[in-house]
Write an enzyme that holds these catalytic residues in place. Structure first.
Site, PDB file in Angstrom:
ATOM      1  N   ARG A 247       0.867  -1.189   0.000  1.00 56.06           N
ATOM      2  CA  ARG A 247       0.000   0.000   0.000  1.00 56.06           C
ATOM      3  C   ARG A 247       0.892   1.223   0.000  1.00 56.06           C
ATOM      4  NH1 ARG A 247      -3.771  -2.125  -1.627  1.00 56.06           N
ATOM      5  NH2 ARG A 247      -5.860  -2.400  -0.748  1.00 56.06           N
ATOM      6  N   GLU A 276      -2.463   8.018  -4.762  1.00 59.66           N
ATOM      7  CA  GLU A 276      -3.170   7.476  -5.927  1.00 59.66           C
ATOM      8  C   GLU A 276      -4.503   8.212  -6.073  1.00 59.66           C
ATOM      9  OE1 GLU A 276      -3.450   3.207  -5.969  1.00 59.66           O
ATOM     10  OE2 GLU A 276      -1.442   2.986  -5.149  1.00 59.66           O
ATOM     11  N   HIS A 294      -0.650   0.206  -9.823  1.00 56.03           N
ATOM     12  CA  HIS A 294      -1.497  -0.593  -8.916  1.00 56.03           C
ATOM     13  C   HIS A 294      -2.235  -1.711  -9.671  1.00 56.03           C
ATOM     14  CE1 HIS A 294      -3.650  -0.360  -4.788  1.00 56.03           C
ATOM     15  NE2 HIS A 294      -3.548  -1.609  -5.207  1.00 56.03           N
ATOM     16  N   ILE A 295      -1.446  -2.586 -10.282  1.00 57.38           N
ATOM     17  CA  ILE A 295      -2.026  -3.683 -11.068  1.00 57.38           C
ATOM     18  C   ILE A 295      -1.727  -5.054 -10.458  1.00 57.38           C
ATOM     19  CG2 ILE A 295      -2.011  -2.464 -13.281  1.00 57.38           C
ATOM     20  CD1 ILE A 295       0.659  -4.103 -13.849  1.00 57.38           C
TER      21      ILE A 295
HETATM   22  P1  NAD Z   1      -2.473 -10.705   5.071  1.00 62.17           P
HETATM   23  O1  NAD Z   1      -3.356 -10.113   6.104  1.00 62.17           O
HETATM   24  O2  NAD Z   1      -2.647 -12.137   4.702  1.00 62.17           O
HETATM   25  O3  NAD Z   1      -0.933 -10.495   5.498  1.00 62.17           O
HETATM   26  C1  NAD Z   1      -0.427  -9.312   6.019  1.00 62.17           C
HETATM   27  C2  NAD Z   1       0.671  -9.681   7.016  1.00 62.17           C
HETATM   28  O4  NAD Z   1       1.361  -8.482   7.384  1.00 62.17           O
HETATM   29  C3  NAD Z   1       0.142 -10.321   8.305  1.00 62.17           C
HETATM   30  O5  NAD Z   1       0.773 -11.572   8.512  1.00 62.17           O
HETATM   31  C4  NAD Z   1       0.529  -9.312   9.388  1.00 62.17           C
HETATM   32  O6  NAD Z   1       0.875  -9.938  10.607  1.00 62.17           O
HETATM   33  C5  NAD Z   1       1.722  -8.623   8.751  1.00 62.17           C
HETATM   34  N1  NAD Z   1       2.046  -7.304   9.283  1.00 62.17           N
HETATM   35  C6  NAD Z   1       1.224  -6.281   9.599  1.00 62.17           C
HETATM   36  N2  NAD Z   1       1.936  -5.219  10.002  1.00 62.17           N
HETATM   37  C7  NAD Z   1       3.245  -5.577   9.933  1.00 62.17           C
HETATM   38  C8  NAD Z   1       4.453  -4.904  10.211  1.00 62.17           C
HETATM   39  N3  NAD Z   1       4.465  -3.631  10.639  1.00 62.17           N
HETATM   40  N4  NAD Z   1       5.617  -5.567  10.031  1.00 62.17           N
HETATM   41  C9  NAD Z   1       5.621  -6.843   9.578  1.00 62.17           C
HETATM   42  N5  NAD Z   1       4.503  -7.542   9.313  1.00 62.17           N
HETATM   43  C10 NAD Z   1       3.333  -6.904   9.486  1.00 62.17           C
HETATM   44  O7  NAD Z   1      -2.637  -9.768   3.802  1.00 62.17           O
HETATM   45  P2  NAD Z   1      -2.256 -10.137   2.275  1.00 62.17           P
HETATM   46  O8  NAD Z   1      -3.418 -10.730   1.572  1.00 62.17           O
HETATM   47  O9  NAD Z   1      -0.942 -10.835   2.250  1.00 62.17           O
HETATM   48  O10 NAD Z   1      -2.080  -8.663   1.682  1.00 62.17           O
HETATM   49  C11 NAD Z   1      -1.037  -7.807   2.143  1.00 62.17           C
HETATM   50  C12 NAD Z   1      -1.276  -6.409   1.604  1.00 62.17           C
HETATM   51  O11 NAD Z   1      -1.070  -6.406   0.192  1.00 62.17           O
HETATM   52  C13 NAD Z   1      -2.735  -5.941   1.733  1.00 62.17           C
HETATM   53  O12 NAD Z   1      -2.974  -5.377   3.002  1.00 62.17           O
HETATM   54  C14 NAD Z   1      -2.863  -4.937   0.659  1.00 62.17           C
HETATM   55  O13 NAD Z   1      -2.563  -3.660   1.184  1.00 62.17           O
HETATM   56  C15 NAD Z   1      -1.791  -5.337  -0.361  1.00 62.17           C
HETATM   57  N6  NAD Z   1      -2.355  -5.729  -1.659  1.00 62.17           N
HETATM   58  C16 NAD Z   1      -1.885  -5.110  -2.776  1.00 62.17           C
HETATM   59  C17 NAD Z   1      -2.385  -5.464  -4.024  1.00 62.17           C
HETATM   60  C18 NAD Z   1      -1.897  -4.790  -5.270  1.00 62.17           C
HETATM   61  O14 NAD Z   1      -2.652  -4.710  -6.234  1.00 62.17           O
HETATM   62  N7  NAD Z   1      -0.670  -4.333  -5.311  1.00 62.17           N
HETATM   63  C19 NAD Z   1      -3.370  -6.466  -4.134  1.00 62.17           C
HETATM   64  C20 NAD Z   1      -3.801  -7.094  -2.986  1.00 62.17           C
HETATM   65  C21 NAD Z   1      -3.301  -6.716  -1.742  1.00 62.17           C
END
Ligand code: NAD
Length: 320
Positions: A247, A276, A294-295
């Site tokens: 993010r 964004e 953001h894809i």
């Molecule tokens: P998830 O909840 O499965 O995993 C997130 C992990 O981050 C968790 O294990 C949590 O404990 C850990 N975490 C939180 N804060 C932390 C910190 N300060 N230091 C270390 N670890 C920490 O989520 P996910 O499905 O793996 O998605 C992760 C992120 O990816 C989403 O929150 C979203 O913002 C982003 N995302 C981006 C896209 C994109 O298009 N680029 C698409 C989907 C998701």
């Protein structure tokens, strides 16, 4: 039969799955200010959105017949989730559907940076013919991913999917995540089934010091603070690479530009941005940044999985 409005669209596979069970699925986009009226007049009982349509308290209150709100994808910032649930509506999303797509984009960015592809793709069309030999020399010192250390910050769904691919590319993977006690991941090898591979857990300090590549997979932090600010970037290895497909804001953009300009970091890759859809110009034009708008989740396969997962959630809501 139940009528569903997929206001930001739904994959053909998801639509078919619903229609086969007799649901009516309308994918025509209704403008936000006409949405409540359309839902009530047409008798929609489920609203499916992605990130464009919002479902705030006012809309939820105005549509008493709407019992299900589904978000294709991960975040639900565009829905008043707690309020909707409080008054008995079902709200669900499809967080797992796009993990592999995001992980593949991260690998693509890492290979891109390792071989200067983003820069070569910008320079060859402009300087191409006359400067071929000079560019060949400029990009001669690429590196391989094999044998390098990838530091994964946040070992949730996408962090694990990225770790799987990185292990397949011959990388050592280390992970920092204070909220997870995950010890191993299941890696599926074509024709060989699933193997359990231990994941080396380290402190943030160790991760920053040891990683050749770092990829963040954390949510936006509750206090909005960057996970990697100036101090953390300064603790990364000199000449290392950073990917942010999590993010905007989890990496401090000003500190990142400074770390690239000083030569401390080799390159960075960004799929997400603080501002964004209008990210800062100096990021967009930076020669040391590989960019995508953001894809991460945007693949045909993920769209199919999202649509099918939404269909399953609807069956669960209306039929169980
Ligand atoms: P998830 O909840 O499965 O995993 C997130 C992990 O981050 C968790 O294990 C949590 O404990 C850990 N975490 C939180 N804060 C932390 C910190 N300060 N230091 C270390 N670890 C920490 O989520 P996910 O499905 O793996 O998605 C992760 C992120 O990816 C989403 O929150 C979203 O913002 C982003 N995302 C981006 C896209 C994109 O298009 N680029 C698409 C989907 C998701």
């Amino acid at each position: 039969m139940k009528k569903i409005l997929a206001n930001d669209g739904i994959s053909a596979a998801g639509k078919k799955k619903l229609e086969e069970k007799g649901y009516t699925v309308v994918t025509e986009n209704v403008a936000q200010d006409a949405l409540a009226n359309a839902i009530n007049t047409e008798g929609y009982e489920a609203l499916l959105v992605r990130s464009a349509t919002t479902a705030r308290k006012e809309l939820i209150d105005a549509c008493p017949g709407l019992s299900f709100i589904g978000r294709g994808g991960v975040g639900m910032d565009n829905i008043d989730v707690a309020y909707a649930r409080e008054i008995g509506r079902t709200v669900a999303n499809t967080p797992a559907s796009s993990s592999d797509s995001v992980a593949e984009l991260v690998m693509a960015h890492m290979y891109t940076m390792a071989r200067h592809l983003h820069d070569a793709n910008r320079k060859m069309p402009v300087e191409g013919a006359g400067q071929f030999a000079a560019l060949k020399k400029k990009y001669a010192k690429g590196v391989e991913l094999g044998g390098k250390t990838l530091g994964v910050i946040g070992i949730g769904r996408i962090g694990q999917a990225t770790a799987r691919l990185a292990l397949g590319a011959g990388m050592r993977v280390i992970a920092f995540d204070p909220y997870s006690d995950l010890a191993s991941i299941k890696v599926k090898i074509h024709g060989m089934g699933k193997l359990n591979v231990p994941i080396e857990r380290v402190s943030m300090k160790e991760l920053l010091a040891q990683s050749d590549f770092i990829s963040l997979h954390v949510p936006k932090q509750a206090n909005g603070a960057a996970v990697l600010g100036a101090a953390e970037l300064a603790s990364m290895k000199k000449g290392s690479f950073l990917v942010n497909a999590a993010r905007g804001g989890v990496v401090d953009e000003t500190a990142l530009i400074a770390a690239l300009d000083s030569g401390h970091l080799a390159y960075a890759a960004l799929d997400v941005f603080e501002n964004e859809p209008t990210p800062r110009e100096d990021l967009m034009k930076h020669a040391k940044i590989s960019l995508t708008p953001h894809i991460g989740a945007a693949t045909l396969e993920a769209q199919d999985r999202i649509g099918e997962e939404l269909a399953d959630l609807i069956f669960e809501h209306f039929e169980s």
